[in-house]
Scaffold this motif. Sequence first.
Motif, PDB file in Angstrom:
ATOM      1  N   ALA A  62      24.258 -49.738  41.754  1.00  0.00           N
ATOM      2  CA  ALA A  62      23.002 -49.851  41.017  1.00  0.00           C
ATOM      3  C   ALA A  62      22.546 -48.479  40.515  1.00  0.00           C
ATOM      4  CB  ALA A  62      21.930 -50.476  41.908  1.00  0.00           C
ATOM      5  N   LEU A  63      22.653 -47.483  41.374  1.00  0.00           N
ATOM      6  CA  LEU A  63      22.226 -46.128  40.994  1.00  0.00           C
ATOM      7  C   LEU A  63      23.112 -45.562  39.886  1.00  0.00           C
ATOM      8  CD1 LEU A  63      21.492 -44.709  44.551  1.00  0.00           C
ATOM      9  CD2 LEU A  63      19.805 -45.125  42.728  1.00  0.00           C
ATOM     10  N   LYS A  64      24.377 -45.947  39.926  1.00  0.00           N
ATOM     11  CA  LYS A  64      25.307 -45.467  38.905  1.00  0.00           C
ATOM     12  C   LYS A  64      24.842 -45.919  37.518  1.00  0.00           C
ATOM     13  CE  LYS A  64      30.009 -46.285  37.329  1.00  0.00           C
ATOM     14  NZ  LYS A  64      31.203 -47.084  37.597  1.00  0.00           N
ATOM     15  N   LEU A  70      20.303 -42.763  32.125  1.00  0.00           N
ATOM     16  CA  LEU A  70      19.336 -41.688  31.881  1.00  0.00           C
ATOM     17  C   LEU A  70      20.034 -40.327  31.748  1.00  0.00           C
ATOM     18  CD1 LEU A  70      16.538 -42.862  34.329  1.00  0.00           C
ATOM     19  CD2 LEU A  70      16.576 -43.043  31.816  1.00  0.00           C
ATOM     20  N   ALA A  71      21.371 -40.366  31.903  1.00  0.00           N
ATOM     21  CA  ALA A  71      22.186 -39.151  31.758  1.00  0.00           C
ATOM     22  C   ALA A  71      21.776 -38.064  32.740  1.00  0.00           C
ATOM     23  CB  ALA A  71      22.144 -38.647  30.316  1.00  0.00           C
TER      24      ALA A  71
ATOM     25  N   PRO B  88      24.703 -67.606  23.667  1.00  0.00           N
ATOM     26  CA  PRO B  88      25.732 -66.600  23.913  1.00  0.00           C
ATOM     27  C   PRO B  88      25.295 -65.571  24.956  1.00  0.00           C
ATOM     28  CG  PRO B  88      24.631 -66.183  21.828  1.00  0.00           C
ATOM     29  CD  PRO B  88      24.106 -67.498  22.327  1.00  0.00           C
ATOM     30  N   VAL B  89      26.276 -65.066  25.706  1.00  0.00           N
ATOM     31  CA  VAL B  89      25.997 -64.089  26.753  1.00  0.00           C
ATOM     32  C   VAL B  89      26.793 -62.808  26.497  1.00  0.00           C
ATOM     33  CG1 VAL B  89      26.274 -63.567  29.210  1.00  0.00           C
ATOM     34  CG2 VAL B  89      25.495 -65.841  28.501  1.00  0.00           C
ATOM     35  N   ILE B  90      26.104 -61.682  26.582  1.00  0.00           N
ATOM     36  CA  ILE B  90      26.788 -60.391  26.596  1.00  0.00           C
ATOM     37  C   ILE B  90      26.598 -59.820  27.992  1.00  0.00           C
ATOM     38  CG2 ILE B  90      26.787 -58.026  25.732  1.00  0.00           C
ATOM     39  CD1 ILE B  90      25.990 -59.020  23.037  1.00  0.00           C
ATOM     40  N   VAL B  91      27.689 -59.399  28.602  1.00  0.00           N
ATOM     41  CA  VAL B  91      27.619 -58.895  29.966  1.00  0.00           C
ATOM     42  C   VAL B  91      27.403 -57.379  29.957  1.00  0.00           C
ATOM     43  CG1 VAL B  91      29.038 -58.452  32.010  1.00  0.00           C
ATOM     44  CG2 VAL B  91      28.878 -60.766  31.059  1.00  0.00           C
ATOM     45  N   LEU B  92      26.470 -56.950  30.812  1.00  0.00           N
ATOM     46  CA  LEU B  92      26.192 -55.528  30.984  1.00  0.00           C
ATOM     47  C   LEU B  92      27.013 -55.065  32.169  1.00  0.00           C
ATOM     48  CD1 LEU B  92      22.326 -55.996  30.913  1.00  0.00           C
ATOM     49  CD2 LEU B  92      23.759 -55.295  28.980  1.00  0.00           C
ATOM     50  N   THR B  93      27.906 -54.145  31.957  1.00  0.00           N
ATOM     51  CA  THR B  93      28.777 -53.807  33.077  1.00  0.00           C
ATOM     52  C   THR B  93      29.185 -52.348  33.064  1.00  0.00           C
ATOM     53  OG1 THR B  93      30.890 -54.274  34.109  1.00  0.00           O
ATOM     54  CG2 THR B  93      30.781 -54.572  31.747  1.00  0.00           C
ATOM     55  N   SER B  94      29.400 -51.832  34.252  1.00  0.00           N
ATOM     56  CA  SER B  94      29.973 -50.489  34.325  1.00  0.00           C
ATOM     57  C   SER B  94      31.380 -50.573  34.913  1.00  0.00           C
ATOM     58  CB  SER B  94      29.085 -49.582  35.185  1.00  0.00           C
ATOM     59  OG  SER B  94      28.836 -50.208  36.424  1.00  0.00           O
ATOM     60  N   ASP B  95      31.840 -51.807  35.192  1.00  0.00           N
ATOM     61  CA  ASP B  95      33.160 -51.979  35.799  1.00  0.00           C
ATOM     62  C   ASP B  95      34.097 -52.732  34.884  1.00  0.00           C
ATOM     63  OD1 ASP B  95      32.212 -50.847  38.127  1.00  0.00           O
ATOM     64  OD2 ASP B  95      31.431 -52.794  38.812  1.00  0.00           O
ATOM     65  N   LYS B  96      35.257 -52.159  34.674  1.00  0.00           N
ATOM     66  CA  LYS B  96      36.278 -52.849  33.878  1.00  0.00           C
ATOM     67  C   LYS B  96      36.693 -54.152  34.553  1.00  0.00           C
ATOM     68  CE  LYS B  96      36.839 -50.337  30.352  1.00  0.00           C
ATOM     69  NZ  LYS B  96      36.497 -50.942  29.084  1.00  0.00           N
ATOM     70  N   ASP B  97      36.729 -54.144  35.886  1.00  0.00           N
ATOM     71  CA  ASP B  97      37.228 -55.301  36.637  1.00  0.00           C
ATOM     72  C   ASP B  97      36.460 -56.579  36.313  1.00  0.00           C
ATOM     73  OD1 ASP B  97      38.506 -53.215  37.679  1.00  0.00           O
ATOM     74  OD2 ASP B  97      37.984 -53.592  39.786  1.00  0.00           O
ATOM     75  N   ALA B  98      35.158 -56.413  36.140  1.00  0.00           N
ATOM     76  CA  ALA B  98      34.325 -57.602  35.960  1.00  0.00           C
ATOM     77  C   ALA B  98      34.542 -58.253  34.599  1.00  0.00           C
ATOM     78  CB  ALA B  98      32.853 -57.232  36.119  1.00  0.00           C
ATOM     79  N   GLU B  99      35.095 -57.474  33.669  1.00  0.00           N
ATOM     80  CA  GLU B  99      35.145 -57.963  32.291  1.00  0.00           C
ATOM     81  C   GLU B  99      35.972 -59.233  32.139  1.00  0.00           C
ATOM     82  OE1 GLU B  99      36.157 -54.914  29.540  1.00  0.00           O
ATOM     83  OE2 GLU B  99      34.411 -53.696  30.068  1.00  0.00           O
ATOM     84  N   LEU B 100      37.195 -59.214  32.702  1.00  0.00           N
ATOM     85  CA  LEU B 100      38.083 -60.364  32.507  1.00  0.00           C
ATOM     86  C   LEU B 100      37.476 -61.633  33.104  1.00  0.00           C
ATOM     87  CD1 LEU B 100      40.769 -61.378  31.432  1.00  0.00           C
ATOM     88  CD2 LEU B 100      41.748 -60.923  33.691  1.00  0.00           C
ATOM     89  N   GLU B 101      36.940 -61.472  34.307  1.00  0.00           N
ATOM     90  CA  GLU B 101      36.390 -62.646  34.970  1.00  0.00           C
ATOM     91  C   GLU B 101      35.238 -63.251  34.162  1.00  0.00           C
ATOM     92  OE1 GLU B 101      35.096 -61.975  38.935  1.00  0.00           O
ATOM     93  OE2 GLU B 101      34.847 -64.121  39.356  1.00  0.00           O
ATOM     94  N   ALA B 112      28.761 -51.647  27.925  1.00  0.00           N
ATOM     95  CA  ALA B 112      29.107 -50.819  29.066  1.00  0.00           C
ATOM     96  C   ALA B 112      27.916 -49.969  29.495  1.00  0.00           C
ATOM     97  CB  ALA B 112      30.285 -49.927  28.701  1.00  0.00           C
ATOM     98  N   LYS B 113      27.912 -49.628  30.777  1.00  0.00           N
ATOM     99  CA  LYS B 113      26.923 -48.662  31.256  1.00  0.00           C
ATOM    100  C   LYS B 113      27.674 -47.388  31.569  1.00  0.00           C
ATOM    101  CE  LYS B 113      24.362 -52.210  33.713  1.00  0.00           C
ATOM    102  NZ  LYS B 113      24.087 -52.690  35.070  1.00  0.00           N
ATOM    103  N   PRO B 114      27.182 -46.251  31.287  1.00  0.00           N
ATOM    104  CA  PRO B 114      25.947 -46.031  30.538  1.00  0.00           C
ATOM    105  C   PRO B 114      26.064 -46.596  29.122  1.00  0.00           C
ATOM    106  CG  PRO B 114      26.861 -43.971  31.407  1.00  0.00           C
ATOM    107  CD  PRO B 114      27.860 -45.017  31.664  1.00  0.00           C
ATOM    108  N   TYR B 115      24.897 -46.944  28.591  1.00  0.00           N
ATOM    109  CA  TYR B 115      24.887 -47.633  27.299  1.00  0.00           C
ATOM    110  C   TYR B 115      25.384 -46.770  26.170  1.00  0.00           C
ATOM    111  CZ  TYR B 115      21.704 -50.770  29.773  1.00  0.00           C
ATOM    112  OH  TYR B 115      21.147 -51.615  30.666  1.00  0.00           O
ATOM    113  N   ASP B 116      25.962 -47.446  25.185  1.00  0.00           N
ATOM    114  CA  ASP B 116      26.319 -46.781  23.935  1.00  0.00           C
ATOM    115  C   ASP B 116      25.065 -46.429  23.169  1.00  0.00           C
ATOM    116  OD1 ASP B 116      29.140 -46.716  23.872  1.00  0.00           O
ATOM    117  OD2 ASP B 116      29.146 -48.904  23.607  1.00  0.00           O
TER     118      ASP B 116
END
Lengths: 112, 561
Positions: A62-64, A70-71, B88-101, B112-116
Amino acid sequence: MLTIDSLRAYGANVNEGLTRCMNNESFYLMLVGKSLEDRNFEKLREAMAAGNTTAAFDAAHALKGSTGNLALTPIYEPICQLTELLRGKSEAVNADALVDRIMEQLEKAKQL
Amino acid sequence: MITDALIHSTRRTVLIVEDEAVNRDLLGIILKGNYDVLYASDGLEALEILETYPGRVAMILLDILMPRMDGIEFLRRRGADEALSRIPVIVLTSDKDAELETLKMGALDFIAKPYDMPEIILARIQRIIEFVEDRQIIQEVERDELTGLYTRGFFFEYSRRLQAAQGGELRDVIAVDVDHFRLVNEVYGKGFGDELLCAVADGIWDELRGGFGIACRGDVDLFYVYLNQREDYEAVYSRLMDRVHALGRQTNVRLRMGVYRGVEADRPLDWYCVAAKAACDTIRGNYARSVVVYDSTMHERELYNERLIADMETAIAEKQFVVYYQPKYDIRGDVPKLYSAEALVRWIHPELGFISPGAFIPLFEENGLISKLDDFVWREAAAQIRDWQDRLGICLPVSVNISRMDFFDTDLKRKLLEIVAENGIPVDSLVLEVTESAYSQNMERMLKTVGELREAGFRIEMDDFGSGYSSLNMLCVMPIDALKIDMKFVRNVVNSGVGYRMVELVVEMARALDVPAVVEGVEDEAQYQMIKRVGCDIIQGYYFSRPVPPEDFEPMMKKDR
């Protein structure tokens, strides 16, 4: 005082963070302030102390997301490393140093 | 009207499902310039919001790791709900693993997080919303609501692409039409008409199962199918008819099928459909054939017909149509006497030359233009009666055709009376010929209208007697003043021995109804003698004269009256 300049001096990638806030400085500063008070820092510390890697991972993950957005680079970087270290693990090895660094950077930021 | 601009100017609502306040607020500030934003801090709260505002949310931005209900569980619940799964759903994720599922579970894209950059996030969201909404609009309009087949426009669009990609495959187009569908609707009701169309569509679905092919309802009762070549279309036809018979009503419903064999890439598919339809139309009313394969002469005929239809109005305005008159002779006495005339229209086209009435009258009957032509002939004939009356002092009755279509004009009687009055001629000098088949198709209305016309003083001749389907019972109640039978018809149905007997029967029938029997198409002395022997009253045909222009008709008036 938490300002754009002090954050920049601290090592945050202020330009990136500001862009995500549609260049609204006060909004950015407000979110940074909120982020530094995030209860997940406390949860992370407690989970690590208790050896609960799952809970520690959740908090770190979550913190990540928020520190990344926020960079807040000085905190974000060790958190990324910690997240990967904890991912899918039942036991944390060499994690304490990372946690210490995170907490250290957190305190430093709070002093701004 | 709903336009694209209107659709795209409406403000959409985006639901952000994210437990991290910072991430949520960040997305919020990025989106709120373009969208209304709702927030949920976990999957459960998201479901509650979606239930509270049904149909409102255009897009969901979904975090994966959340307390209470995570993103994966939310996607599972969404997938089980038809209405929710359209959002439609767009997933917010910082993990590649979650994408396929999440992709497997129906997510359309990732942030992706951090956001573009905010611009990138906004562009992605906008594109997905447009894509999904366009797709939904297409799904709603691409299928015919009644039959589930494609609608015409989408059929042509899809089949054009398939045609371009067909390679060396042998493919055909077929057109299937319900014979006299309007009549079926009228007689059996619209409910049955709809059932019938669905049965045909189901049959077409069956034919396409397991092979290549797409189909549409191209018009009310017209289906087009683009499919891999079949050897035996008669078999396809009889399977479709089985479907119709399975509806379980004793009906005479009949389908017609036109086939174009061997679709190539060189012509648009529309052309092949028109060709298949043209083939199909060649057997309209021909109960002996149900399946016709197109050949090239059909298209030429189709083009020719289109030309005639296009030129018709001009032809009336420029008086390219001329009325010829063919005499009818009373043969009851020793010397045949001129009795009356029939007005027959001819078309002298400035470029195509003399056009046979057989080429344009059935055509105009089909599309309703015949009423205009009839009106023209009535006026010409009435003026001619008056002209002869004035110049020759003879009031010769002239008969004109009343087409089936004319009976749909509630103003018919008034119009005819007006024509008679304008020309100052007796009402009974303009004789009305009505074909027998017009009677049998809408009997009640016909009886009523014909009855009214007779009350107004018009005389009615039943034309083409024997070619329709009137029952003897109907004949008894039919208000008519003459029975008219075509020699050709007699010859066509029977050999000469029985033909003689047939004419005799018709003449007897006319006696029973107490009206004159008229025989037309009498061409030579032998026929004339036979007809006279039978006791027929009036004769029309080449034996006396072909149809001629008025000036050539006048000598007969002076001589044989």
